[in-house]
Scaffold this motif. Structure first.
Motif, short mmCIF file in Angstrom:
data_model
loop_
_atom_site.label_atom_id
_atom_site.label_comp_id
_atom_site.label_asym_id
_atom_site.label_seq_id
_atom_site.Cartn_x
_atom_site.Cartn_y
_atom_site.Cartn_z
N ALA A 55 21.85 10.00 62.09
CA ALA A 55 22.50 11.16 61.48
C ALA A 55 21.52 12.33 61.35
CB ALA A 55 23.07 10.78 60.12
N ALA A 56 20.32 12.05 60.86
CA ALA A 56 19.33 13.12 60.68
C ALA A 56 18.85 13.67 62.02
CB ALA A 56 18.14 12.60 59.87
N PHE A 57 18.63 12.76 62.98
CA PHE A 57 18.17 13.21 64.28
C PHE A 57 19.27 13.99 65.00
CE2 PHE A 57 17.06 12.68 68.79
CZ PHE A 57 15.79 13.25 68.77
N ASP A 58 20.50 13.57 64.82
CA ASP A 58 21.63 14.29 65.39
C ASP A 58 21.67 15.72 64.86
OD1 ASP A 58 24.51 14.20 66.69
OD2 ASP A 58 24.75 15.05 64.70
N ASN A 59 21.39 15.90 63.59
CA ASN A 59 21.38 17.23 62.98
C ASN A 59 20.24 18.09 63.55
OD1 ASN A 59 22.45 19.12 60.93
ND2 ASN A 59 20.40 18.89 60.03
N PHE A 60 19.10 17.45 63.83
CA PHE A 60 17.97 18.16 64.43
C PHE A 60 18.28 18.56 65.87
CE2 PHE A 60 14.50 17.38 67.49
CZ PHE A 60 13.70 18.49 67.24
N TYR A 61 18.91 17.65 66.59
CA TYR A 61 19.08 17.80 68.03
C TYR A 61 20.34 18.61 68.35
CZ TYR A 61 18.96 16.49 72.98
OH TYR A 61 18.91 16.50 74.36
N ARG A 62 20.40 19.81 67.86
CA ARG A 62 21.50 20.73 68.16
C ARG A 62 21.05 22.14 67.85
NH1 ARG A 62 26.64 19.61 65.84
NH2 ARG A 62 26.13 17.39 65.61
N ILE A 63 21.60 23.09 68.58
CA ILE A 63 21.26 24.51 68.41
C ILE A 63 22.31 25.18 67.54
CG2 ILE A 63 21.11 26.73 69.60
CD1 ILE A 63 19.92 25.28 71.98
N THR A 64 21.83 25.97 66.57
CA THR A 64 22.73 26.82 65.78
C THR A 64 22.26 28.26 65.90
OG1 THR A 64 21.40 26.58 63.75
CG2 THR A 64 23.13 24.95 64.13
N ALA A 65 23.19 29.19 65.87
CA ALA A 65 22.88 30.60 66.10
C ALA A 65 22.06 31.21 64.98
CB ALA A 65 24.18 31.39 66.28
N THR A 66 22.07 30.60 63.81
CA THR A 66 21.41 31.20 62.66
C THR A 66 19.93 30.85 62.54
OG1 THR A 66 22.10 29.31 61.30
CG2 THR A 66 23.54 31.24 61.34
N GLU A 67 19.43 29.94 63.38
CA GLU A 67 18.04 29.51 63.24
C GLU A 67 17.08 30.42 63.99
OE1 GLU A 67 17.71 25.58 64.78
OE2 GLU A 67 18.64 26.09 66.68
N PRO A 68 15.83 30.48 63.53
CA PRO A 68 14.82 31.28 64.23
C PRO A 68 14.61 30.75 65.64
CG PRO A 68 14.05 30.61 62.05
CD PRO A 68 15.30 29.84 62.32
N ILE A 69 14.18 31.64 66.54
CA ILE A 69 13.99 31.25 67.93
C ILE A 69 12.97 30.12 68.06
CG2 ILE A 69 12.20 32.99 68.33
CD1 ILE A 69 14.89 31.91 70.87
N ALA A 70 11.96 30.10 67.19
CA ALA A 70 10.95 29.03 67.27
C ALA A 70 11.55 27.66 66.98
CB ALA A 70 9.82 29.32 66.29
N ASP A 71 12.48 27.61 66.04
CA ASP A 71 13.14 26.34 65.73
C ASP A 71 14.07 25.92 66.87
OD1 ASP A 71 11.88 26.14 63.31
OD2 ASP A 71 13.51 27.04 62.17
N LEU A 72 14.73 26.90 67.48
CA LEU A 72 15.59 26.61 68.62
C LEU A 72 14.78 26.00 69.76
CD1 LEU A 72 18.30 28.97 70.07
CD2 LEU A 72 16.57 28.01 71.58
#
Length: 363
Positions: A55-72
């Motif tokens: 569950a936690a890794f699934d949340n990490f392994y996805r792109i969201t538009a609101t995150e900084p480019i470095a996190d993406l």
């Protein structure tokens, strides 16, 4: 009558813009990480996520538009860390090819930036050979046909990473693509940070491929204030045969005319553009205008594993906007196969395959 998502899922599809490092299914990434002895990923804020915590890794392994480019970019970097050996590269391509078959994608052109896979010392030839090995074994296992676009990573010109120093302008990569004997090499690409790195910086590399059998498929018009100019430069300076993204084309009659004049096809990526914040609505791509104008435009998913939007989802979203049906689905499929980097014999065989699978006259 509108088409359902299951209609698109069951229809045989071709995809020309699918990044290998954005297409690896979650379960495959977890398995490869554990095989490599990687039990956790550490985020920039110091938080540690267990690979085994689905569950936690699934949340990490996805792109969201609101995150900084470095996190993406951290999502891509984690996948790339698992693709630094010949076997790691081959296994990812094999697994992703099987994943395409499960989604009824029967022809795909993978985009790969080989420099990202040289961090442990692999030469370009070893990277390319490993990718081709995985593509071949995948085809043998499931029948999906694929080719490889070798992309220059734009930000190498800034020389900020160890792998950047060897080939900042992509000249060595262009040479490797030209020297390789495999017909599975579709062409030379250009990807990543369009904000800071204009197409003109890579003109010499693309010029090396002129007159060869290789296509030229740069990303242009995806991001930044100079999107329209970058599309023009991709055509007039790089000699593009296809353009990835090209967001402003549909709203610009001059760009439409330019692409048609030079016979340049367009790879639209609707949901990734929307979810990354590069457009505010799917209508911004003006896909209806592009079809009416006779532009050879295809629909693609870009990074489906990270955006969690597959090719069928892209079709469904766009078709709902315009209330399109079977006729447009056939048209987009023909566009994809017409602009794919194939010989005439390969194209005829592929059209027949898709006709047989769909029950429609595509050939």
């Amino acid at each position: 009558m509108s088409l359902s998502l299951s209609d698109f899922q069951s229809f045989p599809k071709a995809e020309l813009h699918r990044h290998i490092d954005g297409s690896v299914p979650l379960a495959v990434v977890q398995r490869l990480a554990l095989q490599h002895g990687v039990s956790a990923v550490t985020l920039r804020n110091g938080q540690t996520i267990s690979i085994a915590d689905t569950a936690a890794f699934d949340n990490f392994y996805r792109i969201t538009a609101t995150e900084p480019i470095a996190d993406l970019l951290a999502r891509f970097d984690f996948v790339l860390s698992l693709m630094q050996t010949p076997d790691g590269i081959a296994e990812v391509f094999h697994a992703c090819t099987l994943d395409c078959a499960s989604k009824n994608i029967w022809y795909v052109e993978w985009t790969m930036a080989p420099a990202y896979h040289t961090r442990a010392g692999l030469a370009y030839t070893a990277v390319i050979d490993s990718a081709l090995r995985g593509m071949r074994s995948g085809w043998q296992a499931c029948g999906v046909q694929s080719k490889l676009i070798l992309a220059i990573q734009r930000e190498a010109t800034a020389r900020q990473k160890p792998e950047d120093a060897r080939d900042p302008a992509g000249l060595e990569l262009a040479g490797a693509a030209l020297q390789h004997s495999s017909s599975r090499i579709a062409g030379l690409g250009l990807a990543c940070d369009e904000f800071a790195f204009a197409p003109e910086l890579y003109a010499a590399a693309f010029a090396k491929t002129l007159g060869s059998k290789l296509g030229r498929m740069p990303h242009a018009g995806e991001m930044g204030a100079q999107r329209a100019q970058n599309v023009r430069s991709a055509v007039s300076v790089l000699g593009a045969t296809r353009i990835g993204h090209g967001i402003p084309v549909g709203a610009d009659p001059a760009l439409i005319a330019l692409l048609k004049q030079h016979g340049v096809a367009l790879e639209a990526n609707p949901l990734s553009n929307l979810l990354a914040g590069f457009i505010s609505a799917l209508e911004d791509l003006r896909l209806d205008e592009l079809l009416r104008a006779g532009v050879c435009v295809s629909i693609n998913s870009d990074d489906p594993a990270l955006f969690r939007k597959e090719l069928a989802d892209n079709f469904k979203a766009v078709f709902d906007v315009y209330n399109w049906g079977e006729a447009e689905l056939v048209q987009f499929t023909k566009h994809a196969l017409a602009s794919a980097h194939m010989t005439a014999q390969e194209r005829a065989a592929c059209l027949q395959l898709f006709s047989n699978k769909s029950g429609l006259a595509l050939a």
